[in-house]
Design an enzyme around this catalytic site. Structure first.
Site, PDB file in Angstrom:
ATOM      1  N   HIS A 195       6.656  25.168 -24.704  1.00  3.56           N
ATOM      2  CA  HIS A 195       7.650  23.904 -24.905  1.00  3.56           C
ATOM      3  C   HIS A 195       7.722  22.963 -23.698  1.00  3.56           C
ATOM      4  CE1 HIS A 195      11.478  25.049 -22.653  1.00  3.56           C
ATOM      5  NE2 HIS A 195      10.866  26.466 -22.645  1.00  3.56           N
ATOM      6  N   CYS A 202      17.305  26.398 -15.800  1.00  7.92           N
ATOM      7  CA  CYS A 202      17.914  27.560 -15.664  1.00  7.92           C
ATOM      8  C   CYS A 202      19.041  28.000 -14.907  1.00  7.92           C
ATOM      9  CB  CYS A 202      16.641  28.600 -15.104  1.00  7.92           C
ATOM     10  SG  CYS A 202      15.070  27.819 -14.601  1.00  7.92           S
ATOM     11  N   SER A 241       3.417  28.250 -21.251  1.00  6.46           N
ATOM     12  CA  SER A 241       4.652  27.919 -21.949  1.00  6.46           C
ATOM     13  C   SER A 241       4.481  26.866 -22.994  1.00  6.46           C
ATOM     14  CB  SER A 241       5.757  27.682 -21.014  1.00  6.46           C
ATOM     15  OG  SER A 241       6.905  27.164 -21.905  1.00  6.46           O
ATOM     16  N   ALA A 265       6.682  31.825 -21.454  1.00  6.93           N
ATOM     17  CA  ALA A 265       6.209  31.838 -19.997  1.00  6.93           C
ATOM     18  C   ALA A 265       7.063  32.975 -19.240  1.00  6.93           C
ATOM     19  CB  ALA A 265       6.318  30.816 -19.019  1.00  6.93           C
TER      20      ALA A 265
END
Lengths: 91, 405
Positions: free
Chosen positions: B205, B329, B203, B126
């Protein structure tokens, strides 16, 4: 193959549950058992034989997936989770 | 039957290399248990004296990443073992079968979001998709073209944005609309046409698929032009050069198909578990705040602030449960979450937040265990907190003049 009988469906159900209990990963094991029970329960009143056969065929494919993934999981198994020590095994 | 017993014998004969005793990356150690109390493990590797003596924490951090669904791994393995052709090789069966798998996966992804397969470009995730979408802004033809980019479901507090309304507004103003749907795809119904989405990041995962793969949806009608981030052999309609990793995209496709089938079942179950978690905690602890609009909220992402308790110390106390206080993140920094700050959370409450992730494989037992430990440690930490003591004595903390040192 003739249309699936009640006995055959039950055999499939039992085979899937039995195999699923061999997943070494707690999360996979509990999911498979739960999902199989819920799926068979949800579809127990299906009457159309074509639909029943389609569901049985999908279940057979899923049984194959379970068998292979159980083996792989066992070959790469790791430590149990913290809660597995406390609860009953194979629930 | 015969094949299976042969497998079992073969597996049992393999020296216990992958087991916990000799695996190169040892799992997280917690404590030792008595071997005598070990439950039966009908494992093919149970031959050698097992060091199944360390226990792993529960996984309650699905917003950070998700485990592979067994159905996804099963779909991928053939492409890692036998069907290893390059999908762009046009001259032999290895290439053709790999290409067929890639296109089938493309169809699976498209089907989940109501798109045409020609509108799906595979990427590495992503983040790459987001970069491609934003770069479009720079290559816009008209000087006044702009782009709106919104997360469908927030990864820290689980809030659902009013995507359909935003889409409608953007469409009427002729502004491109991009959404990062990493946390939403496969969990809530999405349709790029109903919601007038022009660009969408996906995304792998986050939806029980493999890491290292994602996709970007790029609308064809009306055409949305994007500029390629990486140039090379012109793969993926020139929008993303590089050999498409067939095993990974097969995994992404399988994950999307499973998600489409399981969306309703998962959503119902996750909602019930989320309700259970929040109710049990709120019933047993005062001064707990749920962050995020309760009306427009994805149930699997619960962000709670425990007043008078520092988030990091609670996380460390809950060592038996894998949790996070905010997004992965930004987990390295000690700054409170920008998301919490943006919704107006007080500084002190922002430092006290924990994110609980409930996913497809989360069990009721795991929720109950997490709740029990959380309540226990919050109480314990509050007992040690001078702020809590002052609050119990009826002091209004906001009225205190803290002296500078």
């Amino acid at each position: 193959m003739a249309a699936s009988s009640r006995a055959q469906v039950l055999d499939l159900y039992r085979a899937m549950l039995r195999e699923s209990k061999h997943f070494s990963a707690y999360n996979y094991r509990t999911y498979a058992v739960r999902r199989i029970r819920d799926a068979f329960r949800e579809n127990k009143n299906v009457k159309d034989p074509v639909e029943i056969q389609a569901l049985v065929n999908k279940a057979k494919r899923d049984l194959g997936i379970i068998r292979r993934q159980v083996l792989i999981g066992q070959m790469y198994s790791t430590d149990k989770l913290i809660i597995e020590n406390q609860e009953k095994p194979r629930t | 039957m015969l094949l299976r017993t042969a497998w079992r014998r073969a597996a049992a004969a393999v020296p216990v290399a992958p087991g916990p005793t000799t695996a190169p990356t040892r799992g997280l150690r917690l404590r030792v248990v008595d071997h005598a109390t070990q439950s039966d493990v009908p494992s093919a590797t149970a031959t050698a004296p097992q060091a199944e003596s360390e226990l792993r924490p529960l996984y309650m951090d699905v917003q950070a990443t998700t485990p592979l669904d067994p159905r996804v791994l099963d779909a991928m393995i053939p492409y890692l073992v036998n069907y290893y052709g390059n999908p762009h090789s046009r001259t032999h069966a290895y290439g053709w079968e790999s290409e067929a798998a890639m296109e089938h996966a493309r169809q699976q992804v498209a089907s989940l979001i109501g798109a045409d397969p020609r509108e799906i470009i595979f990427t590495s995730g992503a983040t790459e998709s987001n970069n491609i979408a934003i770069k479009e802004l720079e290559s816009a033809i008209q000087p006044d073209t702009s782009l709106v980019s919104v997360m469908t479901v927030n990864n820290e507090i689980g809030v659902k944005q009013p995507i359909a309304e935003i889409g409608r507004i953007c469409s009427s103003r002729k502004v491109y609309f991009h959404t990062d749907a990493a946390q939403a795809v496969g969990k809530i119904p999405l349709d790029v046409n109903d919601m007038k989405i022009d660009l969408m990041s996906i995304s792998g995962h986050k939806i029980y698929g493999p890491k290292g793969v994602g996709a970007i949806y790029i609308r064809r009608r009306p055409r949305v032009r994007v500029e390629a981030l990486q140039s090379g052999g012109g793969q993926e309609r020139g929008m993303r050069s590089g050999t498409v990793p067939t095993p990974l995209v097969v995994g992404l496709g399988a994950a999307c198909e499973v998600a489409q089938q399981e969306m309703e079942y998962d959503h119902k179950r996750i909602s019930k578990l989320a309700e259970r978690l929040t109710q049990k905690i709120m019933k047993s602890l005062p001064d707990v705040v749920m962050n995020g609009d309760p009306e427009h909220h994805y149930p699997g992402c619960i962000n709670l602030s425990f007043a008078y308790v520092e988030g990091e110390s609670l996380l460390m106390a809950l060592k038996d449960v894998a949790l996070s206080s905010g997004s992965a993140c930004t987990s390295a920094s000690l700054e409170p979450s920008y998301v919490l700050r943006a919704i107006g959370t007080d500084e002190d409450l922002a430092h006290s937040s924990i994110r609980f992730g409930i996913g497809r494989f989360t069990t009721e037992e795991e929720v109950d265990y997490t709740v029990e430990k959380c309540i226990h440690h919050v109480k314990r930490l509050r007992e040690m907190s001078p702020l809590w003591e002052m609050v119990q004595d009826g002091i209004d903390l906001k009225s205190i003049k803290w002296t500078q040192h």
